[in-house]
Scaffold this active site. Sequence first.
Site, PDB file in Angstrom:
ATOM      1  N   ILE A 188      -0.919   0.142   1.349  1.00  0.00           N
ATOM      2  CA  ILE A 188       0.413  -0.430   1.555  1.00  0.00           C
ATOM      3  C   ILE A 188       0.630  -1.566   0.557  1.00  0.00           C
ATOM      4  O   ILE A 188      -0.320  -2.041  -0.083  1.00  0.00           O
ATOM      5  CB  ILE A 188       0.601  -0.974   2.983  1.00  0.00           C
ATOM      6  CG1 ILE A 188      -0.395  -2.116   3.260  1.00  0.00           C
ATOM      7  CG2 ILE A 188       0.465   0.139   4.014  1.00  0.00           C
ATOM      8  CD1 ILE A 188      -0.124  -2.860   4.551  1.00  0.00           C
TER       9      ILE A 188
ATOM     10  N   MET B 114       1.775  -9.875 -11.167  1.00  0.00           N
ATOM     11  CA  MET B 114       2.523 -10.984 -10.588  1.00  0.00           C
ATOM     12  C   MET B 114       3.221 -10.532  -9.303  1.00  0.00           C
ATOM     13  O   MET B 114       3.821  -9.462  -9.259  1.00  0.00           O
ATOM     14  CB  MET B 114       3.563 -11.467 -11.608  1.00  0.00           C
ATOM     15  CG  MET B 114       4.386 -12.646 -11.162  1.00  0.00           C
ATOM     16  SD  MET B 114       5.409 -13.297 -12.516  1.00  0.00           S
ATOM     17  CE  MET B 114       6.461 -11.869 -12.867  1.00  0.00           C
ATOM     18  N   GLY B 115       3.119 -11.344  -8.280  1.00  0.00           N
ATOM     19  CA  GLY B 115       3.733 -11.020  -7.005  1.00  0.00           C
ATOM     20  C   GLY B 115       2.901 -10.105  -6.134  1.00  0.00           C
ATOM     21  O   GLY B 115       3.365  -9.684  -5.067  1.00  0.00           O
TER      22      GLY B 115
ATOM     23  N   TYR C  77      -2.394  -7.387  -3.032  1.00  0.00           N
ATOM     24  CA  TYR C  77      -2.631  -6.005  -3.447  1.00  0.00           C
ATOM     25  C   TYR C  77      -3.660  -5.944  -4.583  1.00  0.00           C
ATOM     26  O   TYR C  77      -4.589  -5.138  -4.550  1.00  0.00           O
ATOM     27  CB  TYR C  77      -1.316  -5.383  -3.895  1.00  0.00           C
ATOM     28  CG  TYR C  77      -1.390  -3.912  -4.244  1.00  0.00           C
ATOM     29  CD1 TYR C  77      -1.318  -2.938  -3.260  1.00  0.00           C
ATOM     30  CD2 TYR C  77      -1.507  -3.501  -5.575  1.00  0.00           C
ATOM     31  CE1 TYR C  77      -1.372  -1.591  -3.585  1.00  0.00           C
ATOM     32  CE2 TYR C  77      -1.558  -2.166  -5.906  1.00  0.00           C
ATOM     33  CZ  TYR C  77      -1.486  -1.203  -4.912  1.00  0.00           C
ATOM     34  OH  TYR C  77      -1.540   0.121  -5.233  1.00  0.00           O
TER      35      TYR C  77
ATOM     36  N   PRO D  81      -4.976   4.744 -10.642  1.00  0.00           N
ATOM     37  CA  PRO D  81      -3.720   5.230 -11.231  1.00  0.00           C
ATOM     38  C   PRO D  81      -2.876   4.083 -11.782  1.00  0.00           C
ATOM     39  O   PRO D  81      -2.921   2.954 -11.288  1.00  0.00           O
ATOM     40  CB  PRO D  81      -3.008   5.887 -10.038  1.00  0.00           C
ATOM     41  CG  PRO D  81      -4.047   6.045  -8.973  1.00  0.00           C
ATOM     42  CD  PRO D  81      -5.009   4.924  -9.190  1.00  0.00           C
TER      43      PRO D  81
END
Length: 240
Positions: free
Chosen positions: A85, A142-143, A147, A177
């Site tokens: 996610i 960035m951001g 993740y 990927p």
Amino acid sequence: MTKTALVSGGTRGIGKSISLALKKAGFNVVANYGGNDDAARAFTDETGIPAFKWSVADADACANGIAKIEEEVGPIDILVNNAGITRDGFMHKMDVDAWNAVIETNLSSLFYMTKPALEGMRARGFGRVVNISSINGQAGQMGQANYSAAKAGVHGFTKALAQETARKGITVNTIAPGYINTDMVAAVPEKVLESIIAKIPVGRLGEADEIAQAVLYLCGPNSGFITGSCLSINGGQHMC
């Protein structure tokens, strides 16, 4: 005997392509999904691949789900940890829930899913584990501190486990990927997407089946000497 493959997040996007490629190659495929019941039903109706629902961020649910599959379908020989996610946001605005949700789903899930499947693989002397990471776990983004951290952790997990299991006939590899033509990427604003493609040397997005074919090779009979490796599939956007 036909080998059984479990693909987490296997009913949509890259996961769906992986599930279909493995089935076409003759594997007995089972998909896991976390929340979209309508998509999972449509997937099973279309492909004939059974879909089992549980959260990969829940350790007990993973253990129970894998036990149910092994009871109803058969021993898991191949595990593709694909579920993931995003909860994007700049670090100074990111809350603890957004951090924990991504770490649990994208990284801790590898432990929760792999540990119960690994016992049978070790006993049988064969197994294939393929973990899906991301270009953003290699280069950062960035951001996406949560993740990128989780996907970077996938690489360390893969290398450590590969060393533990190599002599048991179990290989553990990662695929990273780049930007792939999925619904998630299609939702990116057009101008942003254009700027992303401009940075990809081959000049296009990747296709989900290109990832699936790489997974298929790593799960096949000719890949036994490949373990602890990362295959970057990103059109040359990030080279390592």
